[in-house]
Design a protein around this motif. Structure first.
Motif, PDB file in Angstrom:
ATOM      1  N   MET A 172       0.846  -1.183   0.000  1.00 40.03           N
ATOM      2  CA  MET A 172       0.000   0.000   0.000  1.00 40.03           C
ATOM      3  C   MET A 172       0.883   1.236   0.000  1.00 40.03           C
ATOM      4  O   MET A 172       2.087   1.173   0.293  1.00 40.03           O
ATOM      5  CB  MET A 172      -0.927   0.021   1.226  1.00 40.03           C
ATOM      6  N   GLY A 173       0.292   2.381  -0.373  1.00 41.90           N
ATOM      7  CA  GLY A 173       1.015   3.641  -0.325  1.00 41.90           C
ATOM      8  C   GLY A 173       1.899   3.897  -1.542  1.00 41.90           C
ATOM      9  O   GLY A 173       1.896   3.151  -2.522  1.00 41.90           O
ATOM     10  N   CYS A 174       2.700   4.982  -1.455  1.00 46.18           N
ATOM     11  CA  CYS A 174       3.617   5.392  -2.523  1.00 46.18           C
ATOM     12  C   CYS A 174       5.059   5.206  -2.052  1.00 46.18           C
ATOM     13  O   CYS A 174       5.374   5.493  -0.893  1.00 46.18           O
ATOM     14  CB  CYS A 174       3.385   6.855  -2.890  1.00 46.18           C
ATOM     15  N   HIS A 175       5.917   4.768  -2.960  1.00 49.10           N
ATOM     16  CA  HIS A 175       7.296   4.437  -2.592  1.00 49.10           C
ATOM     17  C   HIS A 175       8.234   4.819  -3.735  1.00 49.10           C
ATOM     18  O   HIS A 175       7.898   4.655  -4.907  1.00 49.10           O
ATOM     19  CB  HIS A 175       7.419   2.945  -2.285  1.00 49.10           C
ATOM     20  N   TYR A 176       9.424   5.289  -3.371  1.00 47.70           N
ATOM     21  CA  TYR A 176      10.421   5.692  -4.370  1.00 47.70           C
ATOM     22  C   TYR A 176      11.804   5.277  -3.903  1.00 47.70           C
ATOM     23  O   TYR A 176      12.135   5.384  -2.723  1.00 47.70           O
ATOM     24  CB  TYR A 176      10.374   7.212  -4.563  1.00 47.70           C
ATOM     25  N   TRP A 177      12.609   4.785  -4.827  1.00 49.70           N
ATOM     26  CA  TRP A 177      14.017   4.526  -4.549  1.00 49.70           C
ATOM     27  C   TRP A 177      14.819   4.817  -5.798  1.00 49.70           C
ATOM     28  O   TRP A 177      14.303   4.837  -6.914  1.00 49.70           O
ATOM     29  CB  TRP A 177      14.266   3.104  -4.029  1.00 49.70           C
ATOM     30  N   GLU A 178      16.093   5.055  -5.602  1.00 49.76           N
ATOM     31  CA  GLU A 178      16.963   5.510  -6.673  1.00 49.76           C
ATOM     32  C   GLU A 178      18.256   4.711  -6.641  1.00 49.76           C
ATOM     33  O   GLU A 178      18.807   4.455  -5.563  1.00 49.76           O
ATOM     34  CB  GLU A 178      17.256   7.002  -6.462  1.00 49.76           C
ATOM     35  N   VAL A 179      18.722   4.322  -7.827  1.00 52.36           N
ATOM     36  CA  VAL A 179      19.945   3.522  -7.890  1.00 52.36           C
ATOM     37  C   VAL A 179      20.913   4.118  -8.897  1.00 52.36           C
ATOM     38  O   VAL A 179      20.525   4.787  -9.849  1.00 52.36           O
ATOM     39  CB  VAL A 179      19.644   2.052  -8.284  1.00 52.36           C
ATOM     40  N   GLU A 180      22.178   3.872  -8.633  1.00 58.18           N
ATOM     41  CA  GLU A 180      23.232   4.159  -9.610  1.00 58.18           C
ATOM     42  C   GLU A 180      23.725   2.821 -10.118  1.00 58.18           C
ATOM     43  O   GLU A 180      24.076   1.943  -9.320  1.00 58.18           O
ATOM     44  CB  GLU A 180      24.367   4.947  -8.967  1.00 58.18           C
ATOM     45  N   ILE A 181      23.751   2.661 -11.430  1.00 58.57           N
ATOM     46  CA  ILE A 181      24.029   1.342 -11.994  1.00 58.57           C
ATOM     47  C   ILE A 181      25.053   1.457 -13.109  1.00 58.57           C
ATOM     48  O   ILE A 181      25.033   2.394 -13.915  1.00 58.57           O
ATOM     49  CB  ILE A 181      22.711   0.689 -12.501  1.00 58.57           C
ATOM     50  N   GLU A 182      25.989   0.520 -13.132  1.00 62.59           N
ATOM     51  CA  GLU A 182      27.036   0.445 -14.147  1.00 62.59           C
ATOM     52  C   GLU A 182      26.966  -0.918 -14.820  1.00 62.59           C
ATOM     53  O   GLU A 182      26.686  -1.926 -14.169  1.00 62.59           O
ATOM     54  CB  GLU A 182      28.416   0.631 -13.511  1.00 62.59           C
TER      55      GLU A 182
ATOM     56  N   TRP B 217       7.481  -6.032 -13.595  1.00 59.23           N
ATOM     57  CA  TRP B 217       7.335  -4.723 -14.220  1.00 59.23           C
ATOM     58  C   TRP B 217       8.699  -4.061 -14.178  1.00 59.23           C
ATOM     59  O   TRP B 217       9.087  -3.452 -13.175  1.00 59.23           O
ATOM     60  CB  TRP B 217       6.268  -3.909 -13.487  1.00 59.23           C
ATOM     61  N   ILE B 218       9.449  -4.197 -15.268  1.00 59.25           N
ATOM     62  CA  ILE B 218      10.855  -3.804 -15.278  1.00 59.25           C
ATOM     63  C   ILE B 218      11.195  -3.061 -16.568  1.00 59.25           C
ATOM     64  O   ILE B 218      10.450  -3.103 -17.556  1.00 59.25           O
ATOM     65  CB  ILE B 218      11.783  -5.031 -15.150  1.00 59.25           C
ATOM     66  N   ILE B 219      12.327  -2.372 -16.533  1.00 59.15           N
ATOM     67  CA  ILE B 219      12.989  -1.893 -17.744  1.00 59.15           C
ATOM     68  C   ILE B 219      14.387  -2.511 -17.758  1.00 59.15           C
ATOM     69  O   ILE B 219      14.913  -2.907 -16.714  1.00 59.15           O
ATOM     70  CB  ILE B 219      13.079  -0.363 -17.813  1.00 59.15           C
ATOM     71  N   SER B 220      14.969  -2.596 -18.939  1.00 62.65           N
ATOM     72  CA  SER B 220      16.305  -3.182 -19.040  1.00 62.65           C
ATOM     73  C   SER B 220      17.142  -2.405 -20.037  1.00 62.65           C
ATOM     74  O   SER B 220      16.610  -1.719 -20.920  1.00 62.65           O
ATOM     75  CB  SER B 220      16.222  -4.651 -19.466  1.00 62.65           C
ATOM     76  N   LYS B 221      18.448  -2.518 -19.887  1.00 61.26           N
ATOM     77  CA  LYS B 221      19.390  -1.936 -20.835  1.00 61.26           C
ATOM     78  C   LYS B 221      20.025  -3.063 -21.627  1.00 61.26           C
ATOM     79  O   LYS B 221      20.598  -3.999 -21.057  1.00 61.26           O
ATOM     80  CB  LYS B 221      20.471  -1.136 -20.114  1.00 61.26           C
ATOM     81  N   GLN B 222      19.913  -2.965 -22.955  1.00 55.70           N
ATOM     82  CA  GLN B 222      20.497  -3.956 -23.854  1.00 55.70           C
ATOM     83  C   GLN B 222      21.086  -3.217 -25.044  1.00 55.70           C
ATOM     84  O   GLN B 222      20.362  -2.500 -25.737  1.00 55.70           O
ATOM     85  CB  GLN B 222      19.431  -4.949 -24.328  1.00 55.70           C
ATOM     86  N   ALA B 223      22.388  -3.385 -25.269  1.00 55.96           N
ATOM     87  CA  ALA B 223      23.090  -2.745 -26.393  1.00 55.96           C
ATOM     88  C   ALA B 223      22.861  -1.234 -26.423  1.00 55.96           C
ATOM     89  O   ALA B 223      22.660  -0.637 -27.484  1.00 55.96           O
ATOM     90  CB  ALA B 223      22.650  -3.373 -27.713  1.00 55.96           C
ATOM     91  N   GLY B 224      22.856  -0.610 -25.250  1.00 55.05           N
ATOM     92  CA  GLY B 224      22.714   0.838 -25.171  1.00 55.05           C
ATOM     93  C   GLY B 224      21.304   1.355 -25.276  1.00 55.05           C
ATOM     94  O   GLY B 224      21.086   2.566 -25.232  1.00 55.05           O
TER      95      GLY B 224
ATOM     96  N   ILE C  66      17.149   1.263 -23.948  1.00 60.95           N
ATOM     97  CA  ILE C  66      16.300   0.974 -22.802  1.00 60.95           C
ATOM     98  C   ILE C  66      15.004   0.341 -23.292  1.00 60.95           C
ATOM     99  O   ILE C  66      14.306   0.907 -24.139  1.00 60.95           O
ATOM    100  CB  ILE C  66      16.002   2.255 -22.002  1.00 60.95           C
ATOM    101  N   HIS C  67      14.687  -0.830 -22.767  1.00 61.26           N
ATOM    102  CA  HIS C  67      13.510  -1.586 -23.177  1.00 61.26           C
ATOM    103  C   HIS C  67      12.529  -1.723 -22.025  1.00 61.26           C
ATOM    104  O   HIS C  67      12.929  -1.871 -20.870  1.00 61.26           O
ATOM    105  CB  HIS C  67      13.904  -2.995 -23.634  1.00 61.26           C
ATOM    106  N   ALA C  68      11.238  -1.663 -22.328  1.00 60.56           N
ATOM    107  CA  ALA C  68      10.200  -2.078 -21.396  1.00 60.56           C
ATOM    108  C   ALA C  68       9.821  -3.512 -21.751  1.00 60.56           C
ATOM    109  O   ALA C  68      10.018  -3.953 -22.887  1.00 60.56           O
ATOM    110  CB  ALA C  68       8.995  -1.163 -21.484  1.00 60.56           C
TER     111      ALA C  68
ATOM    112  N   ILE D 219      19.496   5.378 -24.776  1.00 58.94           N
ATOM    113  CA  ILE D 219      20.108   6.207 -23.723  1.00 58.94           C
ATOM    114  C   ILE D 219      21.342   5.445 -23.244  1.00 58.94           C
ATOM    115  O   ILE D 219      21.354   4.859 -22.161  1.00 58.94           O
ATOM    116  CB  ILE D 219      19.145   6.468 -22.546  1.00 58.94           C
ATOM    117  N   PRO D 220      22.397   5.431 -24.063  1.00 58.60           N
ATOM    118  CA  PRO D 220      23.555   4.589 -23.737  1.00 58.60           C
ATOM    119  C   PRO D 220      24.262   4.962 -22.448  1.00 58.60           C
ATOM    120  O   PRO D 220      24.916   4.127 -21.836  1.00 58.60           O
ATOM    121  CB  PRO D 220      24.476   4.774 -24.957  1.00 58.60           C
ATOM    122  N   ASP D 221      24.160   6.240 -22.023  1.00 61.10           N
ATOM    123  CA  ASP D 221      24.894   6.679 -20.842  1.00 61.10           C
ATOM    124  C   ASP D 221      24.015   6.770 -19.599  1.00 61.10           C
ATOM    125  O   ASP D 221      24.386   7.424 -18.625  1.00 61.10           O
ATOM    126  CB  ASP D 221      25.554   8.032 -21.111  1.00 61.10           C
ATOM    127  N   LEU D 222      22.853   6.122 -19.595  1.00 57.95           N
ATOM    128  CA  LEU D 222      21.974   6.164 -18.432  1.00 57.95           C
ATOM    129  C   LEU D 222      22.665   5.508 -17.244  1.00 57.95           C
ATOM    130  O   LEU D 222      23.077   4.354 -17.295  1.00 57.95           O
ATOM    131  CB  LEU D 222      20.662   5.437 -18.747  1.00 57.95           C
TER     132      LEU D 222
END
Length: 269
Positions: free
Chosen positions: A146-156, A184-191, A193-195, A207-210
């Protein structure tokens, strides 16, 4: 995404929302008044496109573009709230940590469970029903019901995936993970961003430098949003996400490439 949406309704001459838009055979669209003023500079009554310089004989009214432009102009304030990462969303930041019991054997978790790196040597190889064995992944905690939630990551890394999954998701699922399977995800493949949705089809954005991604979950309104945390643009929105059971943060890292740094992920405060 927000800027590209707005750009579709902006005249390249006056840089404002279209007014009485017309399009040229070369496919570029402008306000009629702006194009009329531009045309006065020519003496042969032909229309040189201000964008591509193609010479056209006539301009054609486009009621669909006008309707879209007027709608966007009317609702842009509300859309900005939906399509940008705001301070209000950031104020809902959660203290998300990694769950060691769900970690793939190649993943190395920090002692504080706030970062993870993909290694090359397996450890803790005993089968565990908490893991998703087909992916080099780990789940986060807590889960959200329940409720609203947010988190943030730095990824290499050259490949990764992140988002949320159902608490009861089939950890032995085969094939590509998608929202139809409870991810329910997004992914990075070959530079790019895919849903991950089977229907309707989702198209990648480059977005190769995300590097920094924000994830926002609203259980009441059943939405999951992904943001580029560096420029605050919305990357993707999943709506109609079932809230009948808890959702858990999900993270996956690509396998190391020879000569390249190991993929890693860290939570940002």
């Amino acid at each position: 995404m927000a800027q590209s949406l707005k750009q579709e309704a902006i005249c390249e001459i006056c840089l404002q929302f279209f007014t009485d838009p017309v399009y040229l055979p070369c496919s570029h669209v402008f306000c009629r008044h702006c194009l009329d003023q531009w045309e006065l500079e020519r003496e042969d009554f032909l229309i040189e496109c201000p964008s591509c310089r193609a010479v056209n004989e006539r301009a054609i009214s486009d009621p669909h573009v006008e309707a879209y432009s007027q709608w966007l102009k009317q609702h842009w304030g509300l859309l900005e709230m939906e399509l940008y990462l705001t301070d209000e969303v950031r104020s809902m930041r959660e203290d998300v940590r990694l769950d060691p019991s769900t970690a793939h054997s190649l993943l190395l978790l920090s002692c504080d469970l706030k970062s993870v790196q993909c290694g090359t040597i397996s450890h803790n190889t005993e089968p565990d029903a908490s893991r998703v064995p087909q992916l080099v992944s780990v789940l986060g905690s807590p889960s959200f019901s329940m409720g609203c939630h947010y988190w943030e990551v730095e990824i290499e890394g050259h490949e990764w995936a992140l988002g949320v999954c159902r608490e009861s998701v089939d950890r032995q699922c085969k094939g590509d993970v998608s929202c139809e399977q409870g991810f329910w995800i997004i992914s990075k493949q070959a530079g790019e961003i895919h849903a991950h949705s089977l229907e309707p089809p989702e198209y990648p954005c480059a977005i190769p430098d995300l590097r920094r991604v924000g994830i926002f979950v609203d259980m009441e309104f059943e939405v999951v949003k992904f943001f580029n945390a560096e420029n605050n643009d919305c990357l993707h929105v999943y709506d109609s996400v079932p809230s009948c059971e808890p959702l858990r943060p999900f993270f996956s890292l690509g396998l190391p490439r020879e000569g390249a740094p190991a993929a890693s992920l860290s939570f940002l405060q």
